[in-house]
Enzyme design. Sequence first.
Site, PDB file in Angstrom:
ATOM      1  N   GLU A   1       0.815  -1.211   0.000  1.00  0.00           N
ATOM      2  CA  GLU A   1       0.000   0.000   0.000  1.00  0.00           C
ATOM      3  C   GLU A   1       0.855   1.271   0.000  1.00  0.00           C
ATOM      4  O   GLU A   1       0.505   2.263  -0.661  1.00  0.00           O
ATOM      5  CB  GLU A   1      -0.928  -0.001   1.220  1.00  0.00           C
ATOM      6  CG  GLU A   1      -1.991  -1.090   1.201  1.00  0.00           C
ATOM      7  CD  GLU A   1      -1.556  -2.384   1.874  1.00  0.00           C
ATOM      8  OE1 GLU A   1      -2.428  -3.117   2.362  1.00  0.00           O
ATOM      9  OE2 GLU A   1      -0.324  -2.648   1.939  1.00  0.00           O
TER      10      GLU A   1
ATOM     11  N   HIS B   1      27.534  -6.493 -14.600  1.00  0.00           N
ATOM     12  CA  HIS B   1      27.123  -5.193 -14.064  1.00  0.00           C
ATOM     13  C   HIS B   1      27.047  -5.278 -12.553  1.00  0.00           C
ATOM     14  O   HIS B   1      26.558  -6.266 -11.996  1.00  0.00           O
ATOM     15  CB  HIS B   1      25.759  -4.779 -14.622  1.00  0.00           C
ATOM     16  CG  HIS B   1      25.204  -3.560 -13.950  1.00  0.00           C
ATOM     17  ND1 HIS B   1      25.770  -2.316 -14.098  1.00  0.00           N
ATOM     18  CD2 HIS B   1      24.157  -3.386 -13.096  1.00  0.00           C
ATOM     19  CE1 HIS B   1      25.096  -1.441 -13.382  1.00  0.00           C
ATOM     20  NE2 HIS B   1      24.120  -2.059 -12.757  1.00  0.00           N
TER      21      HIS B   1
ATOM     22  N   HIS C   1      18.036   6.363 -10.700  1.00  0.00           N
ATOM     23  CA  HIS C   1      17.093   6.372  -9.581  1.00  0.00           C
ATOM     24  C   HIS C   1      16.438   7.731  -9.396  1.00  0.00           C
ATOM     25  O   HIS C   1      15.527   7.873  -8.586  1.00  0.00           O
ATOM     26  CB  HIS C   1      17.807   5.955  -8.291  1.00  0.00           C
ATOM     27  CG  HIS C   1      18.475   4.625  -8.399  1.00  0.00           C
ATOM     28  ND1 HIS C   1      19.814   4.491  -8.694  1.00  0.00           N
ATOM     29  CD2 HIS C   1      17.989   3.367  -8.298  1.00  0.00           C
ATOM     30  CE1 HIS C   1      20.121   3.211  -8.751  1.00  0.00           C
ATOM     31  NE2 HIS C   1      19.040   2.511  -8.515  1.00  0.00           N
TER      32      HIS C   1
END
Length: 764
Positions: free
Chosen positions: A17, A650, A703
């Site tokens: 949630e 990576h 990000h």
Amino acid sequence: MVTTHNLGFPRIGAKRELKFGLERYWKGESSRDELKALGAELRRRHWHDQRDLDLAPIGDFAFYDQVLDMSFTLGNLPKRVQDFHGDALDNAFRVARGRSAQSAEAHAACCGGVAAGEMTKWFDTNYHYIVPEFHADTNFSLDPSRLLQQLAEANAQGVNAKPVILGPVTYLWLGKAKDDSDRLALLPKLLPVYGALLDTLTAQGVEWVQIDEPILVTELDAEWRQAFRTAYAALETRRINLLLATYFGQLQDNLTLAASLPVDGLHIDAINARDEVDALVRELPPERVLSIGAINGRNIWKTDLNATLDWLEPLAKQLGDRLWLAPSCSLLHVPVDLANEAKLDAEIRSWLAFALQKLDELKVLATALNEGRDTVADALAANAAAIESRRRSPRVNNPAVKAAIARIDARLGNRASPYAQRASKQSARLNLPAFPTTTIGSFPQTAEIRQARSRFKAGTLDEAGYRTAMQAEIERSVREQESLELDVLVHGEAERNDMVEYFGEQLDGYAFSQFGWVQSYGSRCVKPPILFGDISRPKAMTVEWITYAQSLTNKPMKGMLTGPVTILNWSFVRDDQPRSVSCYQLALAIRDEVLDLEQAGVRVIQIDEAALREGLPLRRAQWSEYLKWAVESFRITANGVQDDTQIHTHMCYSEFNDIIASIADMDADVITIETSRSDMELLDAFDDFKYPNEIGPGVYDIHSPNIPTQDHIVGLMRKAAERIPAERLWVNPDCGLKTRQWGEVIPALTNMVAAAKTLRNQVR
């Protein structure tokens, strides 16, 4: 009587949630008040779930990160956001996520450009925290509003609340001095703020505060040890009980220090440090509480309650009321509720315990110790049956896999030729320009992709329809990359829900939950697969998708795989055999996939080891053993290919200075790494160590929604070229683009490709 408590509870909600609430807010689809109301409802629900505890934590809930929240409590805001005077929650999001000057996000609120804070791993877990930033002139000021609000909510609910705060020494240790000043020099300015916080909580009637100092399980030099003595001598005078919490490992040479600090109780992770409990019982002053972390807070297997009671009962007699029981660490690292897992195999389900079930186990242990085993006989019998079922299950043990492990020898992990010879053959085959461009693997997981996957899993879209939908998304990714003029392409991973779960679903020995989500950072949640048995690969897992993508272009198409170490470190791993054995099993399975891709004509194969560093033990003395089997596992996976097949790997959120030799020993032809948030600081490792192969330092932070400029990328690559020869440099983002939007990805990659072209022109 034994006292029960919890160090922390999962904050995301049983069905994520919080994730969905955050994303609605960031998209401008809900208000700040609605988001705060959601947080209050989750806290109310979670305290209700912990109602049987003698003490329940408050302050463990954070909208993004608990370390970031502590920075705000201490008034330690990065200088770049100190001039913003809006809502504290929005300011926290600015620090965590950054803001571009042209941000299209609602709530960006005329901020101008703000760089995201650095993010790194929380000890050896897959949780990430926002790194506190320090300067020599950093000052601190108390803002207790977040804690006081949660305390008021808990009191209104009748919760016997125990505030949880990050300790002052660990807080400084986790941070970074942006001007290379001494972090510990800030301790005298920091301690009065901690003292004021404790006084504030005392005035609110709080009796116990949990103060987390997990760096006590790491190797500390004399200066940091002295900082502990200084800090807790200063806090000793406060009229409040302090429970000093350690977790994730053993105290070892810090045991006497921890036992001597003037606090009122000490928590120890008895999953990792059971052997130290007797020594602590001897060394702790006779009035001091000892909290035993007897339930594993980081894994999902049921506790053997009868065996645990056999160990705890003598301690309970010896310590009496001084014995407290808790999970080993915060339950942040496990899913919320096993009761939601209606689709999970019943036998495997009987072996598991999520956060709520771990609290049930805690209650059984405490009841047995306080009132006798007879009072919980049924629960103990059911637990014993589950433990025995798992031990005897033929689904756990595969003789063929064990035989394959026994046949492993050193030759299995060796390439036919050294890098220099391979590089020449790969250059001739691939014909790439200088500063070749690529991405790390994934492209945005759009609503259409998620809807198709959801319908396929629900049975409302057949396999042919799903394949057609995924092929359309793959084609879109390929066409976009060709339009952008990237040099080595990826298929975009539209068919993959998660880089670990996708492979686990196709390997024998894995099981999967429906709601087994845990927080990685912010709104990012992962659902680790459950490694319950011996691992094998029944059939090819990726070849169909990669060969389809390659058929759409003449440019090299990377085969995309997750490496064995990362699959291991991002799974809930069986605890009945060494982790190294499970990793070797994974290596053999992924090796088969590598060879199948090569046989299908794939010229470049990337084997992601994003979590290699994450698995490092917290103490350096134990690193060599881990790195030995981790590197061996990667080499087994990668090194069966021909010289002209290029192997990439990576790694993200990694610092390389102290393990660079092991990374070189992996012998990947190309390594791509995360460097953008640290402004290429990670490349300092290459000042003294001449990395022999090719490297792609990440040039922009995926990000954050910020769009990097061409000049910024050129500047970063010039820094990289000071350490790595230009002919061995690649240009790429720092991680996959799954969580971004196409509207962010295209301009960012456009600037990245333009920067690469500029660099090529400059080196001609």
